[in-house]
Write a protein that holds these residues in place. Sequence first.
Motif, PDB file in Angstrom:
ATOM      1  N   ILE A 113       0.865  -1.192   0.000  1.00  0.00           N
ATOM      2  CA  ILE A 113       0.000   0.000   0.000  1.00  0.00           C
ATOM      3  C   ILE A 113       0.899   1.238   0.000  1.00  0.00           C
ATOM      4  O   ILE A 113       1.590   1.517   0.994  1.00  0.00           O
ATOM      5  N   ILE A 114       0.888   1.984  -1.102  1.00  0.00           N
ATOM      6  CA  ILE A 114       1.775   3.148  -1.227  1.00  0.00           C
ATOM      7  C   ILE A 114       1.033   4.309  -1.884  1.00  0.00           C
ATOM      8  O   ILE A 114      -0.020   4.140  -2.498  1.00  0.00           O
ATOM      9  N   ASP A 115       1.628   5.489  -1.768  1.00  0.00           N
ATOM     10  CA  ASP A 115       1.103   6.671  -2.455  1.00  0.00           C
ATOM     11  C   ASP A 115       1.620   6.697  -3.886  1.00  0.00           C
ATOM     12  O   ASP A 115       2.806   6.500  -4.133  1.00  0.00           O
ATOM     13  N   HIS A 116       0.729   6.931  -4.832  1.00  0.00           N
ATOM     14  CA  HIS A 116       1.129   7.126  -6.218  1.00  0.00           C
ATOM     15  C   HIS A 116       0.034   7.897  -6.943  1.00  0.00           C
ATOM     16  O   HIS A 116      -0.999   8.237  -6.359  1.00  0.00           O
ATOM     17  N   THR A 117       0.267   8.198  -8.213  1.00  0.00           N
ATOM     18  CA  THR A 117      -0.643   9.049  -8.974  1.00  0.00           C
ATOM     19  C   THR A 117      -1.170   8.308 -10.188  1.00  0.00           C
ATOM     20  O   THR A 117      -0.441   7.564 -10.846  1.00  0.00           O
ATOM     21  N   VAL A 118      -2.441   8.535 -10.475  1.00  0.00           N
ATOM     22  CA  VAL A 118      -3.080   7.996 -11.676  1.00  0.00           C
ATOM     23  C   VAL A 118      -3.230   9.129 -12.681  1.00  0.00           C
ATOM     24  O   VAL A 118      -3.812  10.175 -12.369  1.00  0.00           O
ATOM     25  N   GLU A 119      -2.676   8.934 -13.868  1.00  0.00           N
ATOM     26  CA  GLU A 119      -2.704   9.948 -14.922  1.00  0.00           C
ATOM     27  C   GLU A 119      -3.594   9.464 -16.071  1.00  0.00           C
ATOM     28  O   GLU A 119      -3.493   8.317 -16.499  1.00  0.00           O
ATOM     29  N   PHE A 120      -4.430  10.366 -16.580  1.00  0.00           N
ATOM     30  CA  PHE A 120      -5.307   9.998 -17.689  1.00  0.00           C
ATOM     31  C   PHE A 120      -4.637  10.274 -19.029  1.00  0.00           C
ATOM     32  O   PHE A 120      -3.835  11.191 -19.167  1.00  0.00           O
ATOM     33  N   THR A 121      -5.001   9.445 -20.008  1.00  0.00           N
ATOM     34  CA  THR A 121      -4.410   9.575 -21.337  1.00  0.00           C
ATOM     35  C   THR A 121      -5.514   9.730 -22.373  1.00  0.00           C
ATOM     36  O   THR A 121      -6.378   8.866 -22.488  1.00  0.00           O
ATOM     37  N   GLY A 122      -5.505  10.821 -23.112  1.00  0.00           N
ATOM     38  CA  GLY A 122      -6.444  11.011 -24.207  1.00  0.00           C
ATOM     39  C   GLY A 122      -7.875  11.230 -23.758  1.00  0.00           C
ATOM     40  O   GLY A 122      -8.170  11.408 -22.571  1.00  0.00           O
ATOM     41  N   GLU A 123      -8.783  11.212 -24.729  1.00  0.00           N
ATOM     42  CA  GLU A 123     -10.199  11.446 -24.485  1.00  0.00           C
ATOM     43  C   GLU A 123     -10.972  10.146 -24.641  1.00  0.00           C
ATOM     44  O   GLU A 123     -10.738   9.381 -25.582  1.00  0.00           O
ATOM     45  N   HIS A 124     -11.895   9.909 -23.729  1.00  0.00           N
ATOM     46  CA  HIS A 124     -12.726   8.713 -23.797  1.00  0.00           C
ATOM     47  C   HIS A 124     -13.965   8.942 -22.931  1.00  0.00           C
ATOM     48  O   HIS A 124     -13.874   9.632 -21.905  1.00  0.00           O
ATOM     49  N   PRO A 125     -15.113   8.397 -23.293  1.00  0.00           N
ATOM     50  CA  PRO A 125     -16.312   8.585 -22.469  1.00  0.00           C
ATOM     51  C   PRO A 125     -16.152   8.107 -21.030  1.00  0.00           C
ATOM     52  O   PRO A 125     -16.796   8.653 -20.127  1.00  0.00           O
ATOM     53  N   ILE A 126     -15.308   7.125 -20.793  1.00  0.00           N
ATOM     54  CA  ILE A 126     -15.118   6.633 -19.423  1.00  0.00           C
ATOM     55  C   ILE A 126     -14.396   7.654 -18.558  1.00  0.00           C
ATOM     56  O   ILE A 126     -14.655   7.762 -17.345  1.00  0.00           O
ATOM     57  N   THR A 127     -13.491   8.424 -19.137  1.00  0.00           N
ATOM     58  CA  THR A 127     -12.654   9.344 -18.353  1.00  0.00           C
ATOM     59  C   THR A 127     -13.034  10.807 -18.537  1.00  0.00           C
ATOM     60  O   THR A 127     -12.376  11.680 -17.974  1.00  0.00           O
ATOM     61  N   ALA A 128     -14.074  11.089 -19.296  1.00  0.00           N
ATOM     62  CA  ALA A 128     -14.445  12.474 -19.609  1.00  0.00           C
ATOM     63  C   ALA A 128     -14.615  13.309 -18.344  1.00  0.00           C
ATOM     64  O   ALA A 128     -15.311  12.918 -17.406  1.00  0.00           O
ATOM     65  N   GLY A 129     -13.934  14.454 -18.316  1.00  0.00           N
ATOM     66  CA  GLY A 129     -14.063  15.384 -17.207  1.00  0.00           C
ATOM     67  C   GLY A 129     -13.242  15.059 -15.983  1.00  0.00           C
ATOM     68  O   GLY A 129     -13.207  15.839 -15.025  1.00  0.00           O
ATOM     69  N   LEU A 130     -12.555  13.921 -15.974  1.00  0.00           N
ATOM     70  CA  LEU A 130     -11.755  13.543 -14.814  1.00  0.00           C
ATOM     71  C   LEU A 130     -10.328  14.055 -14.969  1.00  0.00           C
ATOM     72  O   LEU A 130      -9.805  14.163 -16.070  1.00  0.00           O
ATOM     73  N   GLU A 131      -9.701  14.361 -13.851  1.00  0.00           N
ATOM     74  CA  GLU A 131      -8.319  14.824 -13.839  1.00  0.00           C
ATOM     75  C   GLU A 131      -7.463  13.851 -13.040  1.00  0.00           C
ATOM     76  O   GLU A 131      -7.954  13.112 -12.186  1.00  0.00           O
ATOM     77  N   SER A 132      -6.179  13.862 -13.316  1.00  0.00           N
ATOM     78  CA  SER A 132      -5.244  12.997 -12.610  1.00  0.00           C
ATOM     79  C   SER A 132      -5.446  13.120 -11.100  1.00  0.00           C
ATOM     80  O   SER A 132      -5.765  14.197 -10.586  1.00  0.00           O
ATOM     81  N   PHE A 133      -5.241  12.005 -10.388  1.00  0.00           N
ATOM     82  CA  PHE A 133      -5.517  12.035  -8.948  1.00  0.00           C
ATOM     83  C   PHE A 133      -4.545  11.131  -8.196  1.00  0.00           C
ATOM     84  O   PHE A 133      -3.973  10.191  -8.757  1.00  0.00           O
ATOM     85  N   ALA A 134      -4.371  11.445  -6.930  1.00  0.00           N
ATOM     86  CA  ALA A 134      -3.481  10.675  -6.063  1.00  0.00           C
ATOM     87  C   ALA A 134      -4.269   9.583  -5.360  1.00  0.00           C
ATOM     88  O   ALA A 134      -5.432   9.777  -4.982  1.00  0.00           O
ATOM     89  N   VAL A 135      -3.626   8.434  -5.189  1.00  0.00           N
ATOM     90  CA  VAL A 135      -4.236   7.332  -4.459  1.00  0.00           C
ATOM     91  C   VAL A 135      -3.221   6.759  -3.475  1.00  0.00           C
ATOM     92  O   VAL A 135      -2.017   6.934  -3.640  1.00  0.00           O
ATOM     93  N   ARG A 136      -3.736   6.086  -2.486  1.00  0.00           N
ATOM     94  CA  ARG A 136      -2.885   5.309  -1.581  1.00  0.00           C
ATOM     95  C   ARG A 136      -3.423   3.884  -1.593  1.00  0.00           C
ATOM     96  O   ARG A 136      -4.411   3.571  -0.895  1.00  0.00           O
ATOM     97  N   THR A 137      -2.825   3.072  -2.382  1.00  0.00           N
ATOM     98  CA  THR A 137      -3.263   1.691  -2.550  1.00  0.00           C
ATOM     99  C   THR A 137      -2.145   0.928  -3.246  1.00  0.00           C
ATOM    100  O   THR A 137      -1.043   1.459  -3.432  1.00  0.00           O
ATOM    101  N   GLU A 138      -2.387  -0.284  -3.641  1.00  0.00           N
ATOM    102  CA  GLU A 138      -1.380  -1.056  -4.352  1.00  0.00           C
ATOM    103  C   GLU A 138      -1.176  -0.499  -5.760  1.00  0.00           C
ATOM    104  O   GLU A 138      -2.148  -0.200  -6.467  1.00  0.00           O
ATOM    105  N   GLN A 139       0.075  -0.374  -6.152  1.00  0.00           N
ATOM    106  CA  GLN A 139       0.422   0.074  -7.502  1.00  0.00           C
ATOM    107  C   GLN A 139       0.744  -1.190  -8.303  1.00  0.00           C
ATOM    108  O   GLN A 139       1.814  -1.762  -8.191  1.00  0.00           O
ATOM    109  N   TYR A 140      -0.188  -1.592  -9.125  1.00  0.00           N
ATOM    110  CA  TYR A 140      -0.060  -2.863  -9.831  1.00  0.00           C
ATOM    111  C   TYR A 140       0.953  -2.785 -10.968  1.00  0.00           C
ATOM    112  O   TYR A 140       0.856  -1.924 -11.847  1.00  0.00           O
TER     113      TYR A 140
END
Length: 218
Positions: A113-140
Amino acid sequence: MNVLIVRGGWDGHEPVACTEKFREFLESRGDTVTVAESLDVYTDKAVLGAADLIVQCWTRGDLTAEQEDGLVERVRAGAGFAGWHGGIIAFGYQAARYQFMVGGRFVCHPGGIIDHTVEFTGEHPITAGLESFAVRTEQYYCHVDPSLTVLATTTFDGGYEEPDTAGVVMPVVWTRRFGQGRVFVSTLGHSPADLDVPQTRTLTERGLLWAAGRLPAN
């Protein structure tokens, strides 16, 4: 829409608690949800044939040849297939057709369980309007198919006694077309609390809808 939730396997990922979150979401939209707690459901032609979307949360274990054939052929024929974390990619390591359909497999998560960041790539209906965010969980760290449509990534820093991972950009969320079916995978969702992170919850809900054909292909 008919949804089949298949849950079980290793209890550390809390398959019942995690899938219940999305069962409520789907039922609130008027969907009919069937829950199976045995992989033998993949040999039931009547249940599989009625499923528009299959949501799997089953960490560890493997498929028999008959189970694998039933699942893979139903998705190829047009059913959606979706899941998150170990429930979809830490499963079926000996099932080559399943692995090909899903497009990725879990290898390790350096540091736990660690801190890391999720970054979005390109445009898609699943990710529309979302911005990169920090999480604290397993980095697979995964082995992935190069043909995936990658919607989000994370970058490894080489820590936790795995220096060779430094700078590796790894898919976190992806989609895949498989025959007439759609496949959605997210590596997020280790626990119910992880799935309650707003961005993760939104990604997962939209991913289920996309796999079911309720969001545009792109």
